[in-house]
Write an enzyme that holds these catalytic residues in place. Structure first.
Site, PDB file in Angstrom:
ATOM      1  CB  CYS A 132      -5.812 -24.899  22.383  1.00 47.81           C
ATOM      2  SG  CYS A 132      -5.496 -26.614  21.963  1.00 47.81           S
ATOM      3  CG  HIS A 173      -4.495 -25.626  28.163  1.00 48.85           C
ATOM      4  ND1 HIS A 173      -5.179 -24.509  27.701  1.00 48.85           N
ATOM      5  CD2 HIS A 173      -4.232 -26.390  27.065  1.00 48.85           C
ATOM      6  CE1 HIS A 173      -5.338 -24.602  26.404  1.00 48.85           C
ATOM      7  NE2 HIS A 173      -4.772 -25.727  25.981  1.00 48.85           N
TER       8      HIS A 173
END
Lengths: 369, 356, 97
Positions: A83, A325
């Site tokens: 991430c 996201h």
């Protein structure tokens, strides 16, 4: 150091059924070039941030895919740090510019997550964890462990976790690119379906498609947003090997480096986009970045200290939770969003914080005028 | 078959954490609780969906291994492992190789899985004893284990349970400190089709009352009588008897026919609470007796395996059993006391989870 | 978990089997990867082994809280498809006796 963000672009974050990975890439390139108003040929190199296109889209070799959007085929590479891919791509670009090899570079973050099933997605996201040491866990379960620890050690409450979510959804309401334009109450969050105790569905950032891009340049520019400092921290991949489960040491290390480079301290920062993949992650982030004392952030956020009118505005975009996201795009979106705030004259000292996995990697960028 | 200086140097029992009452099973079958009374079984163990013959064998084996180390044993000396079960998870790939890896046994290992219905575990014990007696290995491990499945609604559902018992054998010539010496053992086998399961079938078939006199009783009495004759012992000269427990009634009858008393049989009747653990049954019953027997006690054990056969053993306990036993945790009695009873709804769910 | 991963992991079992540990943090999972969906709900645990820490799935049908004493056992850690191997691995079980 003289690196400016001379172009920024964020695409809509959502379940973008009509758009493929390539469509998102094209949109990002066109969008950021349009914002920068520069000749495409001035892009010397490309850094692509992406976590898992090989698994989500059966497409690797993304450097080539982005490079071919340009008639002159600039050198390109993909950067991956789970991430934190976006933040790491920024660091790679900054280092390339500091080396002098390149003068103007494109950083593009993209993720197309919705072409596979929910359970396949969970399995792909779990690859950010330690395969050998954390088999049987999911990404939410690992952050749930951190939440359970934090609640037990510091007394962080269910309501305080919920307040992070309520705040970020409120912020996202004014962000047209955000995935969600929906306000929630504390009860909504606390009553949503349990995913991995204590984290509920609304504590978790969503599955999203999206692209974000910035152009960085060391050439003179009339654009305002400058990179003032950056930092990169690492820690053990598996939670079981961490020294202290109450903090993400990688964030602390990255922040320390960035503040040192920028010659600033936490009180100078007006706005920060931090990595709230889960509600607990924002609490840990603002503590480990040094904005609030360890164990005190949850209460502060619940009391309104992390929003407009408070001590600092955390996640004005809505954060990962409410803005969405798309994994590889997030770190770049943070930079693009903050650069845009600076260009509009709204803020002068801002910080972006991007984390990989359960905290093994952290990238911090400080921008300002 | 007489044996000499060979015997048990360690043992361990393992049962799942949960039990279900035969009343609940009767309810689920729409029958009344009388069935349970007629079997003499009041509850049985039920495994969790992440347990099987392999995991239970590992638990029992680990307890035995830890006790073996307390009894001055060395892991590297265990070069034989046989596991008997009716519910080996694979038709091809042995349970024993998974178990040996978990226990950290030597790679130099004689190992195979056995099947002979409920006597597969005791046959493993006899083979292990033979390896040690023949001095082919220093120590050998034998395990009987099952996670028995019965078709829902079938009579066997009342008793088909799960458990494992592990034994480690040693030889006095190697200075092994026996807990119980094996004096003699005798086995019988005939082609008696009382109970069977073909590979692709999930549940066994059984031929009702044929499983009694021509099957269980014929073979248990045959093997036990032969052993008594060979050892020239009368039941009154033996302290404890253990017979295979498909229910609590059959062993009581077998004991009576052979001339044993209720008191000699009583410590072995763990079936009343844990059900029929199939290939583990007579071995678990033996662990229960070893947990209470005094030194120099004689124990007759006779298993029964459908299809059919029986293994009989005569053990004599030693003073070392009393010495070692004070250190033992996780006895079968302690595990039985810790069993959690489940309700009818949970039983339905767990039964579905475990279905083949 | 594929065959070679299983095969490499089984070499570690005997190091941990039977070891006692304390629960440092726990989460009861209601959503899992497809390999473990059939095993839900189950706990995921961070355990203190005194000299090191380990994270493991909790044994089926057990709930845990911080401070619980557990023992490391062998259990099935995945619901396998009919043609796959059975995947065994280490889990933590509450100490009951």
């Amino acid at each position: 150091m003289n690196i400016k963000v001379i172009g920024n672009y964020i695409g809509k974050f959502a379940e973008l059924w009509e758009q493929s990975l390539t469509d998102l890439i094209k949109e990002g390139v066109e969008g950021v070039l349009a914002d920068a108003q520069i000749d495409p040929k001035s892009i010397d190199a490309i850094f692509v941030a992406n976590k898992a296109s090989g698994s989500f889209n059966n497409q690797r070799h993304l450097g080539a895919l982005v490079s071919e959007q340009f008639a002159h085929f600039p050198p390109a590479m993909r950067i991956e740090g789970a991430c934190a891919s976006g933040g790491l791509a920024m660091l790679a670009a900054e280092q390339a510019l500091l080396s002098g090899v390149y003068k103007t570079v494109l950083v593009l973050g993209v993720e197309k997550m919705t072409d596979v099933s929910g359970s396949e997605t969970a399995a792909i996201l779990a690859t950010a964890a330690s395969r050998e040491k954390e088999y049987g866990s999911t990404f939410p379960a690992l952050y749930a462990i951190l939440a359970n620890y934090h609640m037990n050690k510091y007394g962080t409450t269910r309501e305080q976790l919920s307040s992070v979510v309520v705040k970020n959804h409120l912020h996202a309401f004014d962000n047209p690119k955000a995935q969600f334009h929906k306000k929630f109450t504390l009860e909504d969050v606390a009553n949503s379906a349990m995913v991995a105790s204590p984290l509920r569905l609304l504590d978790c950032s969503p599955i999203s498609d999206g692209v974000a891009a910035v152009i960085l340049s060391s050439k003179p520019s009339s654009r305002k947003a400058k990179i003032l400092g950056f930092g990169h921290g690492q820690d053990t991949l598996a939670l079981a090997d961490r020294q202290d489960l109450g903090r993400l040491a990688a964030t602390e290390k990255a922040a320390k480096q960035a503040f040192l480079m920028a010659k600033l301290s936490q009180t100078d920062i007006q706005v920060a986009e931090v990595h709230d993949c889960f509600s607990i992650a924002e609490i840990l982030a603002v503590e480990d970045l040094g904005f609030f004392a360890k164990g005190k952030a949850a209460a502060a956020i619940a009391k309104g200290k992390a929003t407009y009118g408070g001590q600092i505005v955390i996640n004005p975009s809505g954060g990962l939770k409410a803005c969405g996201h798309p994994v590889g795009a997030t770190g770049v979106k943070q930079i693009a969003f903050l650069a845009n705030l600076i260009e509009k004259g709204k803020f002068e000292r801002v910080l972006a914080h991007n984390v990989g996995g359960s905290g093994a990697t952290a990238a911090v960028n400080i921008l300002g005028i | 078959m007489k044996t000499n200086q060979v015997g048990i140097v360690a043992y361990g029992a393992a049962i799942p954490r949960h039990k279900v009452s035969t009343n609940i099973i009767a309810q689920s079958q729409g029958k009344n609780a009388d069935v349970a009374k007629s079997l003499g079984v009041f509850s049985k163990t039920i495994p969790s969906l992440d347990e099987d013959t392999v995991t239970l064998s590992t638990e029992a084996g680990k307890i035995a291994l830890d006790r073996f180390l307390l009894n001055k044993g060395a892991v590297k000396n265990i070069e034989t492992l046989f596991i008997g079960s009716e519910s080996h998870p694979y038709a091809v790939k042995p349970s024993g190789t998974v178990v040996k890896e978990a226990l950290g046994l030597s790679n130099y290992l004689s190992m195979a899985d056995l099947q002979f219905a409920c006597k597969a575990g005791s046959q493993s014990l006899q083979i292990a004893a033979a390896y040690v007696q023949a001095k082919m290995v220093k120590n050998a491990m034998a395990i009987g284990a099952d996670t028995a499945q019965a078709r829902p609604g079938d009579a066997l559902e009342y008793t088909a349970a799960a458990g494992a018992a592990a034994f480690i054998l040693g030889h006095e010539a190697n200075s092994d400190q026996l807990l119980a010496r094996l004096s003699a053992t005798k086995s019988v086998a005939t082609d008696t089709p009382d109970f069977w399961r073909k590979p692709k079938e999930s549940y066994p078939q059984h031929f009702g009352r044929f499983t009694g006199e021509p099957a269980y009783f014929k073979h248990v009495l045959m093997a036990s009588s032969a052993l008594l004759a060979e050892t020239k012992l009368k039941p009154a000269e033996i302290d404890f008897c253990v017979f295979h427990t498909p229910n609590a009634k059959f062993p009581e009858q077998a004991a009576k026919i052979l001339g044993f008393t209720k008191e000699q049989l009583a410590p072995s009747l763990v079936v009343k609470e844990i059900g029929n653990t199939y290939a583990a049954a007579s071995l678990l019953a033996l662990t229960a007796v070893l947990d209470v027997a005094h030194a120099s006690a004689k124990i007759l054990v006779c298993s029964y395996g459908s299809g059919s056969g029986a293994d009989a053993f005569l053990f004599e306990t030693t003073k070392n059993l009393e010495t070692q036993r004070v250190k033992y945790k996780k006895t079968l009695a302690a595990q039985i006391a810790a069993l959690e009873a489940i309700d009818a709804e949970t039983y339905q769910k767990m039964r579905t989870d475990n279905e083949h | 978990m594929n065959i070679t991963e299983y095969w490499r992991s089984n070499k570690q079992w005997s190091k941990y089997l039977g070891k006692k540990a304390k629960v440092l943090a726990v989460s009861l999972m209601e959503v899992a990867a497809s390999d473990q969906t059939a095993l839900l709900p189950y706990s995921y645990l961070l355990l203190d082994l005194e000299k090191s820490k380990i994270s493991l799935m909790g044994a089926a049908h057990q709930e845990f809280k911080i401070g619980d004493e557990v023992e490391i056992v062998l259990r099935k850690i995945k619901k396998e498809a009919q043609e796959e191997i059975i995947v065994y691995g280490l889990k933590a079980e509450k100490i009951y006796v």
